[in-house]
Scaffold this motif. Sequence first.
Motif, mmCIF file in Angstrom:
data_model
loop_
_atom_site.group_PDB
_atom_site.id
_atom_site.type_symbol
_atom_site.label_atom_id
_atom_site.label_comp_id
_atom_site.label_asym_id
_atom_site.label_seq_id
_atom_site.Cartn_x
_atom_site.Cartn_y
_atom_site.Cartn_z
ATOM 1 N N THR A 9 0.822 -1.216 0.000
ATOM 2 C CA THR A 9 0.000 0.000 0.000
ATOM 3 C C THR A 9 0.856 1.267 0.000
ATOM 4 O O THR A 9 0.305 2.363 -0.022
ATOM 5 N N ASP A 10 2.175 1.136 0.025
ATOM 6 C CA ASP A 10 3.073 2.283 0.019
ATOM 7 C C ASP A 10 2.936 3.018 -1.319
ATOM 8 O O ASP A 10 3.352 2.509 -2.367
ATOM 9 N N GLN A 11 2.359 4.215 -1.271
ATOM 10 C CA GLN A 11 2.044 4.958 -2.499
ATOM 11 C C GLN A 11 3.285 5.342 -3.288
ATOM 12 O O GLN A 11 3.284 5.260 -4.516
ATOM 13 N N ASP A 12 4.349 5.750 -2.615
ATOM 14 C CA ASP A 12 5.576 6.116 -3.331
ATOM 15 C C ASP A 12 6.152 4.908 -4.062
ATOM 16 O O ASP A 12 6.587 5.018 -5.209
ATOM 17 N N PHE A 13 6.149 3.752 -3.402
ATOM 18 C CA PHE A 13 6.648 2.535 -4.041
ATOM 19 C C PHE A 13 5.798 2.181 -5.257
ATOM 20 O O PHE A 13 6.321 1.918 -6.340
ATOM 21 N N LEU A 14 4.469 2.205 -5.093
ATOM 22 C CA LEU A 14 3.572 1.854 -6.197
ATOM 23 C C LEU A 14 3.726 2.822 -7.371
ATOM 24 O O LEU A 14 3.721 2.408 -8.530
ATOM 25 N N LEU A 15 3.874 4.113 -7.082
ATOM 26 C CA LEU A 15 4.055 5.099 -8.159
ATOM 27 C C LEU A 15 5.340 4.857 -8.930
ATOM 28 O O LEU A 15 5.421 5.195 -10.111
ATOM 29 N N GLY A 16 6.328 4.270 -8.280
ATOM 30 C CA GLY A 16 7.565 3.941 -8.969
ATOM 31 C C GLY A 16 7.441 2.765 -9.913
ATOM 32 O O GLY A 16 8.329 2.526 -10.729
ATOM 33 N N LEU A 17 6.339 2.030 -9.810
ATOM 34 C CA LEU A 17 6.138 0.843 -10.646
ATOM 35 C C LEU A 17 5.328 1.113 -11.902
ATOM 36 O O LEU A 17 5.305 0.286 -12.814
ATOM 37 N N ILE A 18 4.637 2.253 -11.947
ATOM 38 C CA ILE A 18 3.786 2.569 -13.105
ATOM 39 C C ILE A 18 4.250 3.886 -13.726
ATOM 40 O O ILE A 18 4.804 4.741 -13.034
ATOM 41 N N PRO A 19 3.999 4.072 -15.016
ATOM 42 C CA PRO A 19 4.428 5.325 -15.653
ATOM 43 C C PRO A 19 3.505 6.510 -15.343
ATOM 44 O O PRO A 19 3.922 7.652 -15.456
ATOM 45 N N GLN A 20 2.286 6.262 -14.932
ATOM 46 C CA GLN A 20 1.338 7.335 -14.675
ATOM 47 C C GLN A 20 1.697 8.063 -13.385
ATOM 48 O O GLN A 20 2.243 7.480 -12.465
ATOM 49 N N LYS A 21 1.358 9.331 -13.345
ATOM 50 C CA LYS A 21 1.582 10.152 -12.156
ATOM 51 C C LYS A 21 0.283 10.875 -11.812
ATOM 52 O O LYS A 21 -0.636 10.973 -12.618
ATOM 53 N N GLN A 82 15.230 -4.095 -12.223
ATOM 54 C CA GLN A 82 15.295 -3.271 -13.425
ATOM 55 C C GLN A 82 14.210 -2.204 -13.364
ATOM 56 O O GLN A 82 13.171 -2.405 -12.727
ATOM 57 N N ASP A 83 14.450 -1.083 -14.046
ATOM 58 C CA ASP A 83 13.434 -0.039 -14.140
ATOM 59 C C ASP A 83 12.277 -0.519 -15.010
ATOM 60 O O ASP A 83 12.491 -1.189 -16.022
ATOM 61 N N ALA A 84 11.081 -0.133 -14.624
ATOM 62 C CA ALA A 84 9.889 -0.501 -15.401
ATOM 63 C C ALA A 84 9.882 0.261 -16.720
ATOM 64 O O ALA A 84 10.135 1.465 -16.750
ATOM 65 N N PRO A 85 9.580 -0.413 -17.817
ATOM 66 C CA PRO A 85 9.515 0.261 -19.113
ATOM 67 C C PRO A 85 8.185 0.979 -19.295
ATOM 68 O O PRO A 85 7.210 0.693 -18.601
ATOM 69 N N MET A 86 8.158 1.914 -20.220
ATOM 70 C CA MET A 86 6.902 2.560 -20.611
ATOM 71 C C MET A 86 6.127 1.586 -21.483
ATOM 72 O O MET A 86 6.710 0.761 -22.175
#
Length: 146
Positions: A9-21, A82-86
């Motif tokens: 549920t950590d929002q900062d972590f989850l935001l790092g996994l998706i390209p949307q902001k 690895q970094d998540a791709p777009m």
Amino acid sequence: MNLLKDPITDQDFLLGLIPQKHPFVMVDKLFYFSPEKIVSGFNITQENLFTSNEMFKEPGLIENMAQTVALHTGYHYFLKNQDAPMGYIGAIAKVEIDSLPRLGQELRTTVHILHDIMGVTLVESQIECDGSLIATGKMKTVLANR
């Protein structure tokens, strides 16, 4: 087999996994992850772009499905360090929306990975709200060239 011990549920972590902001984020929990399946959660708030007259509208449900796919990809890449791709929605098919959720309700979206070949992923999605199935659909997503 769920590779998670507890929901994320950590929002900062989850935001790092998706390209949307923000304000275009339509997932806020990760309940389940395996190579073939993911279950996300999302609480509907007044600030959401797709909320109108206290209802979460159809485009928001479709975007929630797509972002759940992005979350699957992002978490998969996280596990590989690895970094998540777009990625992009390549096609949307067979979407059925039976009802719209209201403000304050939580969506639980399950995505089954049907095929994942060379950066093209075909999925089947189901969205539940308060234990009832409210939407289903199939979608094809495509990873951007890295």
